[in-house]
Motif scaffolding. Sequence first.
Motif, mmCIF file in Angstrom:
data_model
loop_
_atom_site.group_PDB
_atom_site.id
_atom_site.type_symbol
_atom_site.label_atom_id
_atom_site.label_comp_id
_atom_site.label_asym_id
_atom_site.label_seq_id
_atom_site.Cartn_x
_atom_site.Cartn_y
_atom_site.Cartn_z
ATOM 1 N N ARG A 150 -18.913 -38.977 -8.585
ATOM 2 C CA ARG A 150 -19.652 -37.832 -8.045
ATOM 3 C C ARG A 150 -20.859 -37.534 -8.919
ATOM 4 O O ARG A 150 -20.884 -37.858 -10.114
ATOM 5 C CB ARG A 150 -18.769 -36.593 -7.939
ATOM 6 C CG ARG A 150 -18.329 -36.003 -9.261
ATOM 7 C CD ARG A 150 -17.352 -34.849 -9.031
ATOM 8 N NE ARG A 150 -16.890 -34.256 -10.286
ATOM 9 C CZ ARG A 150 -15.951 -33.339 -10.378
ATOM 10 N NH1 ARG A 150 -15.337 -32.886 -9.264
ATOM 11 N NH2 ARG A 150 -15.591 -32.837 -11.543
ATOM 12 N N GLN A 151 -21.854 -36.916 -8.288
ATOM 13 C CA GLN A 151 -23.050 -36.503 -9.013
ATOM 14 C C GLN A 151 -23.400 -35.101 -8.567
ATOM 15 O O GLN A 151 -23.805 -34.882 -7.409
ATOM 16 C CB GLN A 151 -24.207 -37.458 -8.756
ATOM 17 C CG GLN A 151 -25.432 -37.157 -9.597
ATOM 18 C CD GLN A 151 -26.434 -38.301 -9.592
ATOM 19 O OE1 GLN A 151 -26.345 -39.216 -8.780
ATOM 20 N NE2 GLN A 151 -27.360 -38.265 -10.520
ATOM 21 N N VAL A 179 -14.689 -39.962 -10.935
ATOM 22 C CA VAL A 179 -13.711 -38.946 -10.557
ATOM 23 C C VAL A 179 -12.306 -39.541 -10.602
ATOM 24 O O VAL A 179 -11.402 -38.997 -11.228
ATOM 25 C CB VAL A 179 -14.003 -38.395 -9.151
ATOM 26 C CG1 VAL A 179 -12.923 -37.400 -8.736
ATOM 27 C CG2 VAL A 179 -15.385 -37.764 -9.091
ATOM 28 N N ALA A 180 -12.145 -40.665 -9.924
ATOM 29 C CA ALA A 180 -10.835 -41.318 -9.879
ATOM 30 C C ALA A 180 -11.021 -42.765 -9.461
ATOM 31 O O ALA A 180 -11.957 -43.082 -8.725
ATOM 32 C CB ALA A 180 -9.905 -40.608 -8.903
ATOM 33 N N THR A 217 -3.840 -45.922 -11.379
ATOM 34 C CA THR A 217 -4.858 -44.903 -11.142
ATOM 35 C C THR A 217 -5.399 -44.332 -12.450
ATOM 36 O O THR A 217 -4.729 -44.345 -13.486
ATOM 37 C CB THR A 217 -4.305 -43.755 -10.290
ATOM 38 O OG1 THR A 217 -3.174 -43.179 -10.950
ATOM 39 C CG2 THR A 217 -3.890 -44.239 -8.922
ATOM 40 N N GLU A 218 -6.607 -43.822 -12.359
ATOM 41 C CA GLU A 218 -7.263 -43.169 -13.482
ATOM 42 C C GLU A 218 -8.011 -41.965 -12.932
ATOM 43 O O GLU A 218 -8.628 -42.051 -11.864
ATOM 44 C CB GLU A 218 -8.243 -44.138 -14.157
ATOM 45 C CG GLU A 218 -9.007 -43.562 -15.330
ATOM 46 C CD GLU A 218 -9.979 -44.564 -15.918
ATOM 47 O OE1 GLU A 218 -9.914 -45.746 -15.555
ATOM 48 O OE2 GLU A 218 -10.825 -44.154 -16.734
ATOM 49 N N ALA A 249 -10.528 -38.371 -13.927
ATOM 50 C CA ALA A 249 -11.263 -37.551 -14.878
ATOM 51 C C ALA A 249 -10.385 -36.365 -15.261
ATOM 52 O O ALA A 249 -9.603 -35.860 -14.438
ATOM 53 C CB ALA A 249 -12.562 -37.052 -14.247
ATOM 54 N N GLU A 250 -10.496 -35.925 -16.499
ATOM 55 C CA GLU A 250 -9.678 -34.812 -16.976
ATOM 56 C C GLU A 250 -9.853 -33.571 -16.102
ATOM 57 O O GLU A 250 -8.888 -32.835 -15.858
ATOM 58 C CB GLU A 250 -10.043 -34.478 -18.418
ATOM 59 C CG GLU A 250 -9.484 -35.445 -19.451
ATOM 60 C CD GLU A 250 -7.977 -35.424 -19.516
ATOM 61 O OE1 GLU A 250 -7.369 -36.488 -19.772
ATOM 62 O OE2 GLU A 250 -7.385 -34.341 -19.298
ATOM 63 N N SER A 251 -11.049 -33.366 -15.625
ATOM 64 C CA SER A 251 -11.358 -32.143 -14.880
ATOM 65 C C SER A 251 -10.680 -32.074 -13.514
ATOM 66 O O SER A 251 -10.620 -31.000 -12.913
ATOM 67 C CB SER A 251 -12.868 -32.005 -14.706
ATOM 68 O OG SER A 251 -13.383 -33.124 -13.998
ATOM 69 N N VAL A 252 -10.166 -33.198 -13.031
ATOM 70 C CA VAL A 252 -9.558 -33.202 -11.689
ATOM 71 C C VAL A 252 -8.071 -33.524 -11.726
ATOM 72 O O VAL A 252 -7.412 -33.499 -10.682
ATOM 73 C CB VAL A 252 -10.274 -34.178 -10.735
ATOM 74 C CG1 VAL A 252 -11.771 -33.899 -10.706
ATOM 75 C CG2 VAL A 252 -10.006 -35.628 -11.113
ATOM 76 N N LYS A 253 -7.543 -33.846 -12.887
ATOM 77 C CA LYS A 253 -6.118 -34.184 -12.984
ATOM 78 C C LYS A 253 -5.255 -33.030 -12.472
ATOM 79 O O LYS A 253 -5.496 -31.870 -12.798
ATOM 80 C CB LYS A 253 -5.753 -34.509 -14.433
ATOM 81 C CG LYS A 253 -6.159 -35.892 -14.878
ATOM 82 C CD LYS A 253 -5.694 -36.182 -16.308
ATOM 83 C CE LYS A 253 -6.089 -37.579 -16.730
ATOM 84 N NZ LYS A 253 -5.698 -37.870 -18.132
ATOM 85 N N GLY A 254 -4.276 -33.383 -11.656
ATOM 86 C CA GLY A 254 -3.385 -32.374 -11.093
ATOM 87 C C GLY A 254 -3.915 -31.736 -9.822
ATOM 88 O O GLY A 254 -3.184 -31.016 -9.130
#
Length: 114
Positions: free
Chosen positions: A36-37, A46-47, A55-56, A58-63
């Motif tokens: 994303r930008q 993002v993922a 899967t991987e 970004a910390e900001s979207v985990k959960g």
Amino acid sequence: QVEESGGGLVQAGGSLRLSCEASSSIFRINGMGWYRQGPGRQRELVASISSRGSTEYAESVKGRFTISRDTTKNAVYLQMTSLKPEDTAVYYCHVEYGMGSDSWGQGTPVTVSS
């Protein structure tokens, strides 16, 4: 060719599901992912999901976000929940093919209102 869909306008706390399909290629598809930008920001991961399903995030979207893949359709999905205004961005699908090549979608905008 890579095509995304599913972006739009949603209120904070809401959900959206992004979809992406890649056209068939002579090369095997390895990893697929979403970037994303946001306004005034650099494009960020993002993922992502590998061909084996690893899967991987970004910390900001985990959960909150979940990436999934349908290998029979060359498709990848991003289920986004508990959306926040800071999630506002253009979301891009990325496809990694074998032989080191890759492809990007045109982007689908997501706007989260407070």
